[in-house]
Write an enzyme that holds these catalytic residues in place. Structure first.
Site, PDB file in Angstrom:
ATOM      1  N   GLY A  88       1.034  -1.326  -0.037  1.00 51.86           N
ATOM      2  CA  GLY A  88      -0.123   0.209   0.005  1.00 51.86           C
ATOM      3  C   GLY A  88       1.220   1.077   0.118  1.00 51.86           C
ATOM      4  O   GLY A  88       2.158   0.850   0.144  1.00 51.86           O
ATOM      5  N   ARG A  91       3.702   6.228   1.445  1.00 53.40           N
ATOM      6  CA  ARG A  91       4.313   7.778   1.735  1.00 53.40           C
ATOM      7  C   ARG A  91       4.237   8.034   0.879  1.00 53.40           C
ATOM      8  O   ARG A  91       4.793   9.286   0.219  1.00 53.40           O
ATOM      9  CB  ARG A  91       5.409   7.419   1.401  1.00 53.40           C
ATOM     10  CG  ARG A  91       6.419   6.869   0.259  1.00 53.40           C
ATOM     11  CD  ARG A  91       7.903   6.918   0.545  1.00 53.40           C
ATOM     12  NE  ARG A  91       8.168   6.341  -0.282  1.00 53.40           N
ATOM     13  CZ  ARG A  91      10.115   6.840  -1.171  1.00 53.40           C
ATOM     14  NH1 ARG A  91      10.417   7.010  -1.198  1.00 53.40           N
ATOM     15  NH2 ARG A  91      10.034   5.920  -1.729  1.00 53.40           N
ATOM     16  N   LYS A 111       4.010  12.183  -3.543  1.00 57.02           N
ATOM     17  CA  LYS A 111       4.699  11.395  -2.981  1.00 57.02           C
ATOM     18  C   LYS A 111       5.855  11.961  -1.707  1.00 57.02           C
ATOM     19  O   LYS A 111       6.522  13.228  -1.768  1.00 57.02           O
ATOM     20  CB  LYS A 111       5.514  11.465  -3.848  1.00 57.02           C
ATOM     21  CG  LYS A 111       6.052   9.358  -3.711  1.00 57.02           C
ATOM     22  CD  LYS A 111       7.352   8.526  -5.119  1.00 57.02           C
ATOM     23  CE  LYS A 111       8.127   7.497  -4.672  1.00 57.02           C
ATOM     24  NZ  LYS A 111       8.284   6.966  -5.625  1.00 57.02           N
ATOM     25  N   ASP A 123       8.628   6.411   7.864  1.00 62.59           N
ATOM     26  CA  ASP A 123       8.247   7.595   8.270  1.00 62.59           C
ATOM     27  C   ASP A 123       7.412   8.074   7.170  1.00 62.59           C
ATOM     28  O   ASP A 123       6.913   9.565   7.471  1.00 62.59           O
ATOM     29  CB  ASP A 123       9.860   8.451   7.874  1.00 62.59           C
ATOM     30  CG  ASP A 123      10.015   8.755   7.475  1.00 62.59           C
ATOM     31  OD1 ASP A 123       9.679   8.293   5.480  1.00 62.59           O
ATOM     32  OD2 ASP A 123      11.524   9.915   7.221  1.00 62.59           O
ATOM     33  N   GLY A 124       6.399   7.552   6.371  1.00 64.25           N
ATOM     34  CA  GLY A 124       6.140   8.466   5.246  1.00 64.25           C
ATOM     35  C   GLY A 124       6.650   9.627   4.115  1.00 64.25           C
ATOM     36  O   GLY A 124       5.784  10.008   3.375  1.00 64.25           O
ATOM     37  N   ASP A 250       4.962  -4.350  -7.440  1.00 65.63           N
ATOM     38  CA  ASP A 250       3.933  -3.343  -6.785  1.00 65.63           C
ATOM     39  C   ASP A 250       4.598  -2.330  -7.436  1.00 65.63           C
ATOM     40  O   ASP A 250       3.683  -0.886  -7.556  1.00 65.63           O
ATOM     41  CB  ASP A 250       4.251  -3.291  -5.237  1.00 65.63           C
ATOM     42  CG  ASP A 250       5.498  -3.285  -4.636  1.00 65.63           C
ATOM     43  OD1 ASP A 250       6.118  -4.847  -5.326  1.00 65.63           O
ATOM     44  OD2 ASP A 250       6.075  -2.733  -4.308  1.00 65.63           O
ATOM     45  N   ASN A 251       5.594  -2.655  -8.502  1.00 65.02           N
ATOM     46  CA  ASN A 251       5.966  -1.317  -8.868  1.00 65.02           C
ATOM     47  C   ASN A 251       5.419  -1.259 -10.783  1.00 65.02           C
ATOM     48  O   ASN A 251       6.962  -0.970 -11.696  1.00 65.02           O
ATOM     49  CB  ASN A 251       7.417  -1.297  -9.141  1.00 65.02           C
ATOM     50  CG  ASN A 251       7.787  -1.024  -7.735  1.00 65.02           C
ATOM     51  OD1 ASN A 251       7.140  -0.093  -7.012  1.00 65.02           O
ATOM     52  ND2 ASN A 251       9.172  -0.901  -6.761  1.00 65.02           N
ATOM     53  N   ASP A 260       7.719   4.388 -10.417  1.00 66.90           N
ATOM     54  CA  ASP A 260       7.887   3.900  -9.309  1.00 66.90           C
ATOM     55  C   ASP A 260       9.627   4.007  -9.935  1.00 66.90           C
ATOM     56  O   ASP A 260      10.727   3.273  -9.782  1.00 66.90           O
ATOM     57  CB  ASP A 260       8.241   3.083  -8.444  1.00 66.90           C
ATOM     58  CG  ASP A 260       7.119   2.741  -7.501  1.00 66.90           C
ATOM     59  OD1 ASP A 260       6.535   4.486  -7.529  1.00 66.90           O
ATOM     60  OD2 ASP A 260       6.288   2.252  -7.133  1.00 66.90           O
TER      61      ASP A 260
HETATM   62  P1  AMP Z   1       8.702   1.142  -3.364  1.00 65.68           P
HETATM   63  O1  AMP Z   1      10.185   0.426  -2.494  1.00 65.68           O
HETATM   64  O2  AMP Z   1       9.373   2.387  -3.079  1.00 65.68           O
HETATM   65  O3  AMP Z   1       8.096   0.768  -4.328  1.00 65.68           O
HETATM   66  O4  AMP Z   1       8.191   1.092  -2.061  1.00 65.68           O
HETATM   67  C1  AMP Z   1       7.509  -0.157  -1.540  1.00 65.68           C
HETATM   68  C2  AMP Z   1       6.861  -0.131  -0.002  1.00 65.68           C
HETATM   69  O5  AMP Z   1       7.372   0.047   1.054  1.00 65.68           O
HETATM   70  C3  AMP Z   1       5.325   0.460  -0.139  1.00 65.68           C
HETATM   71  O6  AMP Z   1       4.608  -0.111  -0.099  1.00 65.68           O
HETATM   72  C4  AMP Z   1       5.984   2.040   0.718  1.00 65.68           C
HETATM   73  O7  AMP Z   1       4.755   2.302  -0.048  1.00 65.68           O
HETATM   74  C5  AMP Z   1       6.409   1.580   1.813  1.00 65.68           C
HETATM   75  N1  AMP Z   1       7.501   3.017   1.444  1.00 65.68           N
HETATM   76  C6  AMP Z   1       8.458   2.658   1.302  1.00 65.68           C
HETATM   77  N2  AMP Z   1       9.297   3.470   1.695  1.00 65.68           N
HETATM   78  C7  AMP Z   1       8.934   4.452   2.377  1.00 65.68           C
HETATM   79  C8  AMP Z   1       8.604   5.519   3.647  1.00 65.68           C
HETATM   80  N3  AMP Z   1       9.799   6.481   3.745  1.00 65.68           N
HETATM   81  N4  AMP Z   1       7.433   5.573   5.121  1.00 65.68           N
HETATM   82  C9  AMP Z   1       6.865   4.945   4.354  1.00 65.68           C
HETATM   83  N5  AMP Z   1       6.731   3.759   3.960  1.00 65.68           N
HETATM   84  C10 AMP Z   1       6.963   3.805   2.447  1.00 65.68           C
HETATM   85 MG    MG Z   2       6.889   1.313  -5.219  1.00 69.42          MG
END
Ligand code: AMP
Ligand code: MG
Length: 492
Positions: A88, A91, A111, A123-124, A250-251, A260
């Site tokens: 989900g 962030r 984002k 930390d979002g 998910d990407n 992404d």
């Molecule tokens: P990503 O690797 O960017 O595709 O992210 C994979 C998952 O990790 C997704 O569900 C993102 O929303 C979550 N995520 C990545 N970075 C953060 C962050 N700094 N804070 C919260 N969730 C994160």
């Molecule tokens: Mg992603």
């Protein structure tokens, strides 16, 4: 008064379990770094207002625009082959959708806008470096003509984010055909939520594949169409030397856009096994592995869709296999057609894939720069004295000489004069890509010295990748050593 952003929120009208209604977390001192004015106009938005303090507050998540219903969307996904039933938007927040000048529905997403119920331990937030990287590379992809999410704005938060060190924070405003991923389907399939799955599939059919909705078997047509767009997309990546870096399910967007931009990078010296991402230790997402991985991800989408394809499972599996069977031929056609155009061959003859494949093999053996080889070939097509610019890219230049004899023989069979062939080659062989060493310099200037001039320069040059821009010649140069050993890190 009419709202500044005419939001519509069709995704937020789907059932509640599709998302969590979440507000962005305000930041200390929002400052607009860059606004994509042309894109704003295309979206029917007023760039002057967006760049004003009131607009910047919205782009920072400090204020909610009238009509926006922010949501964090739910999805699952296979990360490096391992299934995670709940990921989900951890962030990111979908602010809503707008209809652009062409009547296309586009998502507006922040984002780095703060924690959501999907943040897990994160930390979002987003750090400035990855935000600028995504901004620049996604805009470069768009200018190259490759389907991609876009960057509308980057805003500095005036806050620090904690990574391995303290880094300046930023928020990216991302525009997408939608943010629905293969993993979104997996989210419902993993819960045996057939009603949810059907509602999602119907939504995607209506939004992205209206012609498939009218087909005799709409869900079968949906799968086949997603596969076709993905085949075209990955072929386009390979033809410019792009490595996504983290092709988790998910990407992968079901709308067929590149999405992404985390550890992505363009290859300098050509080698099919090139990997840049530091976390991709088994080279799962190497340059040359991308077509197979796309098909692997599509197979996960097919699995998720099985209950909609046929109530009888064996029959559903047959349907799924049938829908995916066109991926291979579609990819091959797009890739080899594209290679031919890169070689200045407008027609396709039987031996052409071998001719192109042999060049790639020699480039790999000789550490030839991918982008410069093809760009310089465009010159050599017109003037044999430009051969030197190509052959000098090869460790053993005579390897090129031998291949060039065959290329010229084949070229001679093509209609048209040399000048028009060369022009056609320049239109598909970019002079400028976001070179890793330049992207790193740009990030360092912004993060260490709050100097955004290199970002602005790179953005300007990459907006016209197929034009010779002599004053920017340095941005076309390959790094010393072919860029081998370069590493990227996930955007977190
Ligand atoms: P990503 O690797 O960017 O595709 O992210 C994979 C998952 O990790 C997704 O569900 C993102 O929303 C979550 N995520 C990545 N970075 C953060 C962050 N700094 N804070 C919260 N969730 C994160
Ligand atoms: Mg992603």
């Amino acid at each position: 008064m009419k709202p500044q952003i005419p939001f519509d929120n069709s995704y937020a009208r789907l059932p509640d379990r599709f998302f969590a209604r979440t507000q962005p977390t305000p930041v200390a001192e929002p400052q607009l770094i860059h606004l994509n004015r042309a894109l704003a106009l295309n979206l029917g938005l007023d760039p002057d207002w967006l760049a004003s303090p009131a607009g910047t507050e919205i782009l920072a998540g400090n204020r909610i625009a009238e009509g926006s219903e922010p949501i964090a969307t739910a999805y699952a996904g296979h990360q490096f082959g391992n299934f995670v039933p709940q990921l989900g938007d951890g962030r990111a927040l979908l602010l809503g959708e707008v209809l652009d000048r062409d009547g296309q529905r586009r998502d507006i997403q922040l984002k780095g806008s703060g924690p959501t119920p999907f943040s897990r331990r994160g930390d979002g937030r987003a750090a400035l470096g990855p935000v600028l990287r995504e901004y620049l590379v996604s805009e470069a992809m768009a200018a190259l003509g490759i389907p991609t999410t876009r960057a509308l704005a980057a805003v500095a938060t005036g806050e620090r984010v904690v990574r391995e060190t303290l880094l300046p924070g930023a928020v990216l405003t991302r525009i997408a055909a939608s943010h629905i991923r293969v993993g979104t389907f997996q989210f419902f399939a993993a819960r045996d939520d057939i009603a949810g799955l059907r509602a999602l599939a119907d939504y995607v059919l209506e939004r992205h594949y209206p012609e498939a909705r009218a087909a005799e078997k709409p869900y079968h047509a949906l799968l086949a169409e997603v596969a076709a767009r993905q085949a075209e997309l990955v072929a386009r990546w390979l033809l410019v030397g792009f490595i996504h870096g983290v092709m988790n399910t998910d990407n992968m967007s079901v709308a067929g856009e590149t999405i992404d931009y985390g550890p992505c990078a363009f290859m300098d010296a050509y080698h099919p096994r090139t990997v840049f991402s530091s976390i991709d230790q088994h080279a799962r997402y190497a340059y040359g592995a991308q077509p197979q991985i796309a098909l692997w991800n599509l197979s996960r989408l097919a699995e998720a869709l099985l209950p909609l394809l046929d109530p009888d499972e064996p029959r559903a599996v047959t349907e799924a296999e049938e829908a995916l069977s066109s991926f291979g031929p579609r990819f091959e056609a797009a890739f080899h057609g594209g290679l031919n155009r890169k070689l200045g061959l407008a027609t396709m003859q039987e031996g052409d894939p071998v001719l192109a494949g042999d060049l790639l093999k020699l480039m790999a053996e000789n550490q030839a720069d991918f982008t410069l080889t093809f760009r310089n070939l465009s010159r050599a097509c017109e003037a044999a004295e430009a051969d030197e610019a190509v052959r000098s890219l090869f460790v053993d230049p005579t390897a090129y000489d031998r291949w060039a004899v065959r290329w010229r023989q084949r070229q001679a069979e093509e209609p048209g004069d040399a000048a028009s062939k060369a022009a056609a080659m320049r239109a598909v062989n970019p002079a400028f890509i976001p070179r890793n060493h330049r992207v790193e310099e740009m990030i360092e200037a912004a993060v260490e010295r709050a100097d955004f001039a290199p970002f602005e320069d790179l953005l300007a040059v990459l907006a016209r990748p197929y034009d010779d821009q002599p004053m920017y010649a340095r941005y076309a140069e390959a790094p010393r050593g072919g860029g081998i050993g370069y590493r990227t890190f996930c955007g977190t």
